[in-house]
Structure formats: C-alpha cells, structure tokens
Motif scaffolding. Structure first.
Motif, PDB file in Angstrom:
ATOM      1  N   CYS A 648       0.805  -1.215   0.000  1.00 46.74           N
ATOM      2  CA  CYS A 648       0.000   0.000   0.000  1.00 46.74           C
ATOM      3  C   CYS A 648       0.844   1.274   0.000  1.00 46.74           C
ATOM      4  O   CYS A 648       0.294   2.373  -0.134  1.00 46.74           O
ATOM      5  CB  CYS A 648      -0.935   0.006   1.205  1.00 46.74           C
ATOM      6  SG  CYS A 648      -2.145  -1.348   1.183  1.00 46.74           S
ATOM      7  N   ALA A 649       2.149   1.137   0.173  1.00 47.86           N
ATOM      8  CA  ALA A 649       3.042   2.297   0.108  1.00 47.86           C
ATOM      9  C   ALA A 649       3.371   2.560  -1.348  1.00 47.86           C
ATOM     10  O   ALA A 649       4.379   2.082  -1.880  1.00 47.86           O
ATOM     11  CB  ALA A 649       4.300   2.053   0.928  1.00 47.86           C
ATOM     12  N   VAL A 650       2.516   3.306  -2.029  1.00 46.32           N
ATOM     13  CA  VAL A 650       2.660   3.509  -3.466  1.00 46.32           C
ATOM     14  C   VAL A 650       2.041   4.842  -3.858  1.00 46.32           C
ATOM     15  O   VAL A 650       1.012   5.247  -3.322  1.00 46.32           O
ATOM     16  CB  VAL A 650       1.983   2.359  -4.261  1.00 46.32           C
ATOM     17  CG1 VAL A 650       0.532   2.169  -3.855  1.00 46.32           C
ATOM     18  CG2 VAL A 650       2.094   2.580  -5.758  1.00 46.32           C
ATOM     19  N   THR A 651       2.701   5.530  -4.755  1.00 46.35           N
ATOM     20  CA  THR A 651       2.107   6.713  -5.358  1.00 46.35           C
ATOM     21  C   THR A 651       2.589   6.820  -6.796  1.00 46.35           C
ATOM     22  O   THR A 651       3.608   6.217  -7.172  1.00 46.35           O
ATOM     23  CB  THR A 651       2.443   7.996  -4.579  1.00 46.35           C
ATOM     24  OG1 THR A 651       1.531   9.029  -4.943  1.00 46.35           O
ATOM     25  CG2 THR A 651       3.868   8.463  -4.844  1.00 46.35           C
ATOM     26  N   VAL A 652       1.857   7.568  -7.573  1.00 45.01           N
ATOM     27  CA  VAL A 652       2.203   7.790  -8.980  1.00 45.01           C
ATOM     28  C   VAL A 652       2.342   9.284  -9.206  1.00 45.01           C
ATOM     29  O   VAL A 652       1.414  10.048  -8.915  1.00 45.01           O
ATOM     30  CB  VAL A 652       1.140   7.204  -9.920  1.00 45.01           C
ATOM     31  CG1 VAL A 652       1.523   7.453 -11.381  1.00 45.01           C
ATOM     32  CG2 VAL A 652       0.947   5.712  -9.664  1.00 45.01           C
ATOM     33  N   LEU A 653       3.494   9.712  -9.692  1.00 44.26           N
ATOM     34  CA  LEU A 653       3.731  11.121  -9.995  1.00 44.26           C
ATOM     35  C   LEU A 653       3.737  11.324 -11.506  1.00 44.26           C
ATOM     36  O   LEU A 653       4.243  10.478 -12.254  1.00 44.26           O
ATOM     37  CB  LEU A 653       5.073  11.576  -9.424  1.00 44.26           C
ATOM     38  CG  LEU A 653       5.277  11.464  -7.909  1.00 44.26           C
ATOM     39  CD1 LEU A 653       6.676  11.930  -7.543  1.00 44.26           C
ATOM     40  CD2 LEU A 653       4.238  12.273  -7.162  1.00 44.26           C
ATOM     41  N   LYS A 654       3.189  12.435 -11.927  1.00 45.81           N
ATOM     42  CA  LYS A 654       3.271  12.790 -13.343  1.00 45.81           C
ATOM     43  C   LYS A 654       4.648  13.391 -13.622  1.00 45.81           C
ATOM     44  O   LYS A 654       5.132  14.226 -12.853  1.00 45.81           O
ATOM     45  CB  LYS A 654       2.180  13.796 -13.701  1.00 45.81           C
ATOM     46  CG  LYS A 654       0.770  13.239 -13.595  1.00 45.81           C
ATOM     47  CD  LYS A 654      -0.262  14.307 -13.947  1.00 45.81           C
ATOM     48  CE  LYS A 654      -1.674  13.755 -13.844  1.00 45.81           C
ATOM     49  NZ  LYS A 654      -2.702  14.789 -14.138  1.00 45.81           N
ATOM     50  N   GLN A 655       5.240  12.976 -14.716  1.00 45.52           N
ATOM     51  CA  GLN A 655       6.551  13.512 -15.073  1.00 45.52           C
ATOM     52  C   GLN A 655       6.473  15.022 -15.300  1.00 45.52           C
ATOM     53  O   GLN A 655       7.419  15.760 -15.002  1.00 45.52           O
ATOM     54  CB  GLN A 655       7.077  12.812 -16.334  1.00 45.52           C
ATOM     55  CG  GLN A 655       8.539  13.069 -16.631  1.00 45.52           C
ATOM     56  CD  GLN A 655       9.468  12.435 -15.602  1.00 45.52           C
ATOM     57  OE1 GLN A 655       9.094  11.464 -14.956  1.00 45.52           O
ATOM     58  NE2 GLN A 655      10.669  12.995 -15.455  1.00 45.52           N
ATOM     59  N   THR A 656       5.320  15.473 -15.785  1.00 43.10           N
ATOM     60  CA  THR A 656       5.165  16.914 -16.018  1.00 43.10           C
ATOM     61  C   THR A 656       5.221  17.685 -14.700  1.00 43.10           C
ATOM     62  O   THR A 656       5.713  18.815 -14.656  1.00 43.10           O
ATOM     63  CB  THR A 656       3.831  17.202 -16.733  1.00 43.10           C
ATOM     64  OG1 THR A 656       2.757  16.569 -16.006  1.00 43.10           O
ATOM     65  CG2 THR A 656       3.852  16.701 -18.160  1.00 43.10           C
ATOM     66  N   THR A 657       4.704  17.096 -13.636  1.00 41.16           N
ATOM     67  CA  THR A 657       4.790  17.743 -12.314  1.00 41.16           C
ATOM     68  C   THR A 657       6.234  17.858 -11.872  1.00 41.16           C
ATOM     69  O   THR A 657       6.669  18.910 -11.380  1.00 41.16           O
ATOM     70  CB  THR A 657       3.987  16.937 -11.270  1.00 41.16           C
ATOM     71  OG1 THR A 657       2.620  16.874 -11.673  1.00 41.16           O
ATOM     72  CG2 THR A 657       4.096  17.568  -9.902  1.00 41.16           C
ATOM     73  N   ILE A 658       6.985  16.779 -12.057  1.00 40.80           N
ATOM     74  CA  ILE A 658       8.405  16.785 -11.667  1.00 40.80           C
ATOM     75  C   ILE A 658       9.164  17.821 -12.477  1.00 40.80           C
ATOM     76  O   ILE A 658       9.975  18.590 -11.947  1.00 40.80           O
ATOM     77  CB  ILE A 658       9.013  15.383 -11.852  1.00 40.80           C
ATOM     78  CG1 ILE A 658       8.311  14.381 -10.916  1.00 40.80           C
ATOM     79  CG2 ILE A 658      10.512  15.399 -11.599  1.00 40.80           C
ATOM     80  CD1 ILE A 658       8.715  12.936 -11.150  1.00 40.80           C
ATOM     81  N   GLU A 659       8.912  17.867 -13.793  1.00 47.21           N
ATOM     82  CA  GLU A 659       9.640  18.789 -14.671  1.00 47.21           C
ATOM     83  C   GLU A 659       9.292  20.242 -14.362  1.00 47.21           C
ATOM     84  O   GLU A 659      10.127  21.140 -14.550  1.00 47.21           O
ATOM     85  CB  GLU A 659       9.312  18.487 -16.136  1.00 47.21           C
ATOM     86  CG  GLU A 659       9.729  17.101 -16.607  1.00 47.21           C
ATOM     87  CD  GLU A 659      11.243  16.911 -16.647  1.00 47.21           C
ATOM     88  OE1 GLU A 659      11.969  17.935 -16.612  1.00 47.21           O
ATOM     89  OE2 GLU A 659      11.702  15.750 -16.688  1.00 47.21           O
ATOM     90  N   SER A 660       8.074  20.481 -13.895  1.00 44.85           N
ATOM     91  CA  SER A 660       7.657  21.871 -13.639  1.00 44.85           C
ATOM     92  C   SER A 660       8.308  22.461 -12.395  1.00 44.85           C
ATOM     93  O   SER A 660       8.257  23.678 -12.186  1.00 44.85           O
ATOM     94  CB  SER A 660       6.133  21.942 -13.503  1.00 44.85           C
ATOM     95  OG  SER A 660       5.706  21.292 -12.308  1.00 44.85           O
ATOM     96  N   LEU A 661       8.868  21.607 -11.551  1.00 41.35           N
ATOM     97  CA  LEU A 661       9.507  22.060 -10.314  1.00 41.35           C
ATOM     98  C   LEU A 661      11.002  21.826 -10.448  1.00 41.35           C
ATOM     99  O   LEU A 661      11.537  20.788 -10.049  1.00 41.35           O
ATOM    100  CB  LEU A 661       8.922  21.303  -9.117  1.00 41.35           C
ATOM    101  CG  LEU A 661       7.403  21.450  -8.943  1.00 41.35           C
ATOM    102  CD1 LEU A 661       6.897  20.476  -7.880  1.00 41.35           C
ATOM    103  CD2 LEU A 661       7.024  22.882  -8.576  1.00 41.35           C
ATOM    104  N   SER A 662      11.693  22.814 -11.038  1.00 41.79           N
ATOM    105  CA  SER A 662      13.094  22.614 -11.412  1.00 41.79           C
ATOM    106  C   SER A 662      13.984  22.339 -10.203  1.00 41.79           C
ATOM    107  O   SER A 662      14.917  21.531 -10.277  1.00 41.79           O
ATOM    108  CB  SER A 662      13.612  23.835 -12.175  1.00 41.79           C
ATOM    109  OG  SER A 662      13.475  25.008 -11.371  1.00 41.79           O
ATOM    110  N   GLY A 663      13.701  23.005  -9.077  1.00 36.71           N
ATOM    111  CA  GLY A 663      14.514  22.776  -7.890  1.00 36.71           C
ATOM    112  C   GLY A 663      14.392  21.362  -7.381  1.00 36.71           C
ATOM    113  O   GLY A 663      15.400  20.717  -7.045  1.00 36.71           O
TER     114      GLY A 663
END
Length: 894
Positions: A648-663
């Motif tokens: 149950c320790a699982v999440t899905v991130l969108k690559q676009t979210t990661i790319e939008s936060l450069s830091g």
C-alpha cells in the motif's frame, strides 16, 4: 444549491450557528477513563452501569439518542418505563469490558436512520422490550460463556418474540439554529395493548459541584415551570423555553423536578447536598417514593410524565419544542409543528438526492443514507482536561498519588472540549486518532468543512503532544496508532473541493504540524537510524504472536513490516503535499526532496537490510523480524495484513509535475546520481511517443514482488474472502504460527470471527476477520498500480482460477465483495446479520426490514458483523465504495 447546503455555508461564515445543537450526547459516559478516579485505572469498576442513574458525571452526560448543545450544557433525551422494568430506561445498557465474553458489548437494538450535516433534521429508532429488561440474567449468562462462544443478545432471550416491544422513533427538526422541535412516536408492535411511560427529559450537565476554577459558574442554572412550559436559564448558554404535549394523552402531563446531583446515600452511604437527586424520577416511578422529586416546580432536571396504554399496532406521539427566548420568531408554543417537519424532511431528501451518486439501486441508496446517518449521529461532545483530571477537584477527595504517574500522566497539556467524531458512541465513546482519519473520508462528501476542522483539531497544540505525537485513544494516549492522519488530510483535500478550487491553506496548515509528527516517528520509532521501524501494536491489536505494545522476549526488538510500510506511505503523502504546495510556494520543493530521499531509503531498507530486508523471497511475502540478544533476525512468518501493507506504500507522480519544479528535479537527480544503487526503486512508464504522459511510480515492492504478494492476497485459501481481504491468511487455520522462547509458547491461528484471546481485552480481532479501513487502503493501492501499469498488468484472479484480470477489475471486484456484506444475497438475507434467525428477522419481519448496522469488523467466512455494532465511522467507508464503484475508480485517487 440545496437548502441544507445553504445552511452549511451560513454556519461556515458564522452567519447562523446551525451546528450549535445536535445529537452530541454520548450513548455512554459511565465506565470511561474520564470518570475513573481510582488508583489503578479500573474504569469499568470505578463507575459501573449501576451507578450511572445515581451519580452526577464530571466530564459529560449520556442519554437515549439524546441531544445537547456543543458544550453539553443543556441536554434533552427521553426516559422510558414499561411498567415492569427495575430501572427507568434513561440510557442504553451493555456489559462492561470485564463482563462480556468478548469485552464491552451494548445489549440494545437501536438504529440511526437519518441526519443532515447541520442536524436540521435527524431520525433514530430504539426498540424497547415490553417485558422486564433482563439486566441480571444477561450479565450472568454472558459470564458463563467462553471466548469461543457467541455473545448472548436480547433477541436470544426472547425479548422481541411476538412483537412484544415498542418502536420508539425520535425525530428532531430545527425551525432555526436555536429552535428545535422534538417528535417522539411510540408504536406497539405486539398483539396486545401495552403500557408505557414517556418522560421527555431536560437537564443541565452538572458543572457547579466540582469546585473547578475553570468551569464552576457564578450562578447555578435552573429549570422552572412557567405556566404550561419550562423556563431554563444558564449563565453562558442563555434562556430557553421548553414545551411538551401529546394529542394522544388522556390527561395533562405531570411535571416532575429534581436535581442532577449524586445520590450520596445510595452510593456512599452518607448525606448529600440535597435529597432530590439524579435518580429521583426512577425512585418515584419504580420504587413508589413520592417524596423523591421536588415539591417545588424547579430544579436542574425536569420532565413531563406522560402515561399511555398503547393499543396493539397503535402509536402515540409526543411533541416537544426547545427554543432560546431570543429565537421565538413570533411562533407561540407548538404552532407549525408538523409543517416544519415536512419541510425539513423534504430538504433532507433533496440534500441526499444531490450528494448520493445517481443511478444507484435501492439497496445501495439504503446503504449510503444510513451510512451517512450513523456517521453524523456519531458526533459527540468530548470533554477531558488531563491536568484537572490528574489533580482532582477542590470539592472532591484528592486522587490517589499513583494517578500522578499513571495513565495519561505525561499528557498534562491535553485539553479537549469539542464535538468529535467517535468510533462508536456506546462501545468507544472516545476518539481514536486512526479511526478519526478514516471517518473523514466519507464525511468529506457531506460536510467537507467539518472534515477539515476535525483533522486540524487533532494537530492543535492542546491535542498533539509537544514532542509531536498524536494522542492515540483515551485508554492510553501514548500508545501508537498507524500514522494515517496525513493520508486523510491529502484525501480530504482532494475530495472536499473541485480541482482548481482546492483549499491550499488547509493543506499547508496541516502539513506544518504533520512535519512535527513525522519527526516524532523518525526519532522515536527508528531507534537504530536504519529506516526500519518498530512502532508497537499500531492499532492492529492481537495480530501479532505477542503484544507488540509491551516488552518483547528477553528485551528483544522488532523490525515491523507494517510500521515500516506506514512510514514509507507517510513519506509519499508528505511528498505529494509538498509538491502540491510547491506549485504556489517554491520553498516547498526543498522539503519535497527530503521526503523523496527518505522514502527511497526506507524502501531500500525494507527490501535490502541485512541482505534481503523484511522480504522473504522464498515465501514471497514481507514479515516482521525479531532480534533477541543481538542474534540474527528471526522472521515471524505470520502471513497477515502486516505483510500486505508494504504493497500500500505507493504513489504515482506525473513527469510533467516533476519537470515543472526545477529545484525538486535537480535535487532528485543529484540524489539518484549519488546513489545509483537506489535507481531500481524508481519506475518510469511512458506511452509511446508522448513524453507528457510519462508517469513515475514510487512503491515499496518491485513488480515481481507485487505479483508474488498479490498471488497470496488473491488466493481464496489465503486472504481472499467472499467479503473482502482477510486480516490473516486462512492457511494458518491448518498451520498455526508458533513461536517458542524461554519455555513460553505463543501461537497465532486463523480465527475468522470473534477473538478467542484476552490480548487487548478480546473486544476486537485481527486474526482473520474483514476490516474496512485496511481493505479500503488495499483497494486504493490497486487503483494506483493500475493507473501506472495500465491494462498490460494482469494477474490471475482469483488465484487458481485460470482467469486473468487487470488490477482495476480486481479492485472493483473487491469493492463488490465488501458492499455485498450489506446487500441481500441469493437467500434474501444480508450477510452482515449473521446467523439464520437474526438474518431472518431483519429480512422477513416487517418492522425490522431496511435497518442496517455498521459493525466494527466482519466474520470472513459468513460476513456476520462483529465487535462494536455501531462503528459507523470507518465502516461507513462502504458509502465511499458504493459511490466510487459507479465512477472510473482511478480518477478519484489522482
């Protein structure tokens, strides 16, 4: 917008105080920790049921499906007498934790049928036997039963045979925020006329006798007769009028008065401050003591006495009105009574017509409506000030010295005087942190602002310990519940408001306090600093081979698969919240990086510590490990929820979210380039030719580990029941797990129903039954995995069937199994009602049909509801499953 939605807005903006009054009265105040002033914490023995009618409570009140204001100053609830009982029925009876063969157990039949979130309309039903209530017999017969046997209930003793009982239906409709109409309808279900006395009782909570500087009022409140009605005056609440009549009464009601004071002669054998005491009405009706009530028409407890001979199949109605003198609005007495009820009932139907998903079957609508009703009725005034409780009151005897170092003594900051969501207002009339978190998921659909406020409340400095720990539950605030508060915050944030209008301020306020709680977990529960946690019992009571809250054999230590999984989940939730906040405030990118790194480190530890971590490659399962005398870890090969929770320790991130936060992206890349060995825990999936659709999976198990875990979980011979996922593998029925050390043998065997062990009092069982909270988390996890892997990931379902299904299809089927507990099966009976006789009564007998109970947990072979019978809180998660089952499930989790 419905009228009820308008009321919610008016209350939120403080235009009108619609929530000042509600069904906030506890179903049980006796036998609680708050009322326990004994030396050794014997709560059930210190304040038993036999004292409840005679002793003034210190910290609250209780009543029969009663109401009070949000500070429990003025209360109203009915008292009943059938002419035969030995006790005036003012509260629900049940067995204390030291009396029932499975711990505390309410012995009454009552049902929450309806409520709006502002309680502008509520409805509840109580079934009152016409024969003498078997207080002594049910206590004695249950004492004879062992843990292996079923519990003895009222129906088993023939108390409802031949319809010889009254249906007591209570409805309240608010004309305005402080103008309440109360309708009591008593129906004789028997074949002969039957006598009943009804006393609609109004009383003030006793806060004047304790000598507390914090609570003692300047003047004592009073209730006095003014012509045909009561005048109730309270220093801080204000002045109220109370009217009562019955068109079915042959005579005008006799008004009775007494004081809400302890019966000192009966309890202590000494004189008290007054001869007119709390049980005055009981003494008058049942013991015939005419001088037990005040000769003067005034007191702090009052009621009209109405007597009826109700014909067979007939009904009588009592009408009451309680309103502030400032809220009369030109309406005199009981004028417009029926019209107001008609309006509020129609508005309640309109509200749920919008809230409950369209297209549901009548059975599904019934589940939702009564699920929400139970959830809203389970709100309760909860008062507990630890510093005052430990020191005692100036007007009472000093508490024993032992109390100052006993239960909850290290929580001196704790101060609660709030309306809280309770697990069960009789069996658990106190909040529990992880219960509350689950309650807020269904709450978010009907009253999102209440859900947010409740989550923030437990994070406030007068609840949360200065060290960051959340209080677990009243019996031991220092015990450790699973850290699911962050999960509830994130889910409520997503559910409560539509995308684009979400409440970032709520999220940020919660996040800041959750940082403190997370730090407490890291500092206290990862003592070796190796990212593997040993959190204690974690709310799962007897799931382990020994009590994980106490010292382990030879001072050993435990690496817990569930504790470590909970913390990995905590990291992912804090990561998700930080990324959401970072979209508006870049500073949160820094903390997001910290939680990303911490999750990867925990995942590495659970999979790799000491070579293989807590993963057993031979069994394909995660197990706890016990370390004794610094020897090699001993895996505790119990296949239980403990080993499913890492999934149950699982999440899905969108690559676009990661790319939008450069830091965040830069720090994430730096971390992974510095630790390339950890890259295996990051899984990226792209649709062909579409970089924007790329998804990043963060999960404890690899795909191979997930498949092995699912192979066991979806096996009917292990975890998969007809009614959901079992808490312990059925394989342990034939092969119990045995652990022997130092000449002591400990054993865990599959037990699909009630607990057969005294561990944690024996009033709940995690060694086989179906529990809704963990099933809900499993369903959500499957949805997330499907969102990432898509239809390409298929698994044999059920294991051994030869049929392959997607994880979305598996999730939907598990939802259906859980929902089926409350729906008639092929026999026509609802599995939740268990044995044939009980099931028949709820299916075939007219006035028992369409009444649902939302139990604490469910027998994994029969589906029978077990444990607390009104634990609508987390079992009302079924409402969320019913609603979501009609939607594309994966859309609701993103």
């Amino acid at each position: 917008m419905t009228r009820e939605h308008e009321r919610l807005d008016e209350d939120l903006t403080r235009g009108k105080n619609w929530k000042r009054w509600g069904p906030y009265l506890s179903e049980r105040q006796w036998g609680t920790v708050r009322e326990d002033y004994s030396e050794h914490g014997n709560s059930w023995g210190e304040f038993p049921h036999d004292h409840a009618r005679r002793r003034a409570y210190r910290w609250g009140e209780d009543g029969l499906q009663g109401w009070c204001d949000r500070q429990c100053r003025l209360c109203f609830a009915p008292a009943l007498w059938n002419g035969k009982d030995t006790i005036l029925k003012e509260r629900l009876f049940g067995l204390g934790g030291n009396e029932g063969n499975h711990g505390e157990d309410v012995k009454e039949c009552y049902y929450y049928l309806d409520s709006t979130p502002t309680h502008s309309y509520t409805k509840a039903l109580y079934k009152y036997p016409q024969g003498r209530f078997p207080y002594t017999e049910i206590r004695e017969k249950n004492a004879e039963l062992g843990r292996e046997g079923p519990e003895l209930e009222l129906a088993d003793m023939g108390m409802f045979d031949g319809g010889r009982y009254f249906d007591v239906l209570q409805e309240v409709a608010k004309r305005s925020p402080e103008d309440m109409l109360w309708r009591i309808t008593v129906t004789n279900r028997g074949a002969e006329a039957a006598e009943i006395h009804v006393l609609p009782t109004l009383w003030f909570r006793n806060v004047w006798k304790w000598g507390s500087e914090r609570e003692t009022p300047l003047r004592k409140p009073s209730i006095a007769l003014h012509g045909d009605h009561l005048f109730a005056s309270h220093e801080t609440l204000g002045d109220f009028l109370f009217y009562a009549d019955s068109p079915d009464a042959e005579e005008e009601p006799e008004w009775l008065f007494t004081e809400n004071e302890t019966d000192y002669p009966a309890i202590y054998g000494i004189g008290g401050p007054t001869e007119y005491v709390k049980d005055g009405f009981h003494k008058l009706l049942i013991q015939g003591e005419k001088d037990a009530v005040s000769p003067l028409p005034m007191g702090t407890k009052a009621a009209p006495h109405l007597k009826f001979m109700v014909p067979a199949g007939g009904s009588v109605t009592i009408r009451c009105r309680l309103h502030a003198t400032t809220s009369a609005d030109g309406v005199t007495g009981l004028a417009g009574f029926e019209e107001t009820f008609e309006e509020r009932i129609a508005e309640c139907d309109e509200f749920y017509g919008e809230v409950i998903t369209s297209g549901l079957s009548p059975e599904e609508n019934l589940i939702c409506r009564q699920g929400y009703a139970g959830l809203l009725w389970s709100k309760q005034f909860y008062h507990y000030v630890i510093d005052d409780w430990l020191k005692g009151d100036s007007d009472g005897p000093a508490p024993p010295e032992a109390r100052l170092n006993g239960r909850n003594s290290d929580w001196g900051h704790f101060f609660a005087r709030d309306v809280l969501s309770m697990p069960d207002k009789w069996e658990y009339p106190w909040f529990a942190a992880w219960d509350s978190a689950f309650h807020m998921i269904p709450f978010a659909a009907v009253d999102p602002d209440f859900a947010k406020d409740q989550l923030l409340l437990l994070l406030r400095e007068w609840y949360m310990h200065p060290n960051g720990q959340l209080p677990a539950y009243e019996w031991n605030f220092s015990d450790v519940n699973p850290p699911v508060h962050a999960w509830a915050v994130w889910r409520v944030y997503k559910i409560a408001d539509p995308k684009g209008q979400r409440d970032l301020l709520f999220l940020e306020r919660a996040f800041q306090k959750l940082l403190l709680n997370f730090t407490w977990w890291v500092n206290r529960k990862d003592v070796e600093g190796r990212h593997v946690f040993g959190g204690g019992f974690l709310g799962l009571d007897n799931i382990g081979v020994f009590d994980r809250s106490h010292a382990l054999p030879d001072g050993g230590k435990l690496h817990q698969a569930d504790g470590t999984a909970w913390m990995a989940s905590y990291c992912l939730l804090m990561l998700a919240m930080a990324l959401e906040l970072a979209s508006e405030k870049p500073a949160y990118e820094d903390i997001a990086s910290k939680f990303f790194e911490h999750f990867v480190s925990i995942t590495d530890a659970i999979n790799s510590l000491g070579g293989t971590g807590l993963w057993d490659s031979q069994d394909g399962f995660y197990y706890d490990q016990l370390i004794v005398n610094h020897d090699e870890p001993v895996p505790l090969r119990i296949r239980s929820l403990v080993g499913l929770l890492p999934m149950c320790a699982v999440t899905v991130l969108k690559q676009t979210t990661i790319e939008s936060l450069s830091g965040f992206r830069k720090r994430m890349d730096w971390f992974l380039s510095s630790r390339p060995d950890l890259l295996k825990y990051i899984n990226v999936r792209r649709n062909t030719g579409d970089k924007k659709s790329a998804l990043c999976l963060l999960a404890i198990p690899s795909e191979a580990q997930l498949r092995k875990t699912l192979h066991r979980m979806l096996d009917p011979n292990e975890f998969l029941s007809d009614y959901g996922i079992r808490s312990l593998s059925k394989a342990h029925d034939k092969e119990p797990f045995v652990f022997e050390h130092g000449g002591v043998r400990n054993e865990v065997q599959y037990t699909p129903g009630e607990s057969n062990t005294d561990m944690f009092g024996g009033n709940s069982n995690w060694r086989g039954p179906i529990w809704f909270p963990t099933n809900f988390l499993i369903v959500e996890a499957l949805e997330r995995y499907h969102h990432f892997y898509g239809d390409s990931f298929k698994i044999e379902y059920p294991t051994g069937s030869g049929v392959e299904k997607t994880l979305k299809e598996v999730a939907i089927d598990i939802c259906d199994r859980l929902i089926s507990l409350f729906c008639p099966c092929e026999t026509g009976y609802r599995p939740c009602f268990g044995n044939a006789e009980t099931a028949k009564r709820y299916s075939d007998v007219e006035h028992w049909q369409n009444l649902l109970l939302f139990h604490e947990y469910f027998h994994s072979e029969t589906g029978e509801g077990l444990g607390a019978s009104h634990q609508t809180g987390w079992t009302s998660l079924v409402v969320r499953l019913v609603r979501d089952r009609r939607e594309k499930l994966c859309q609701r989790i993103m």
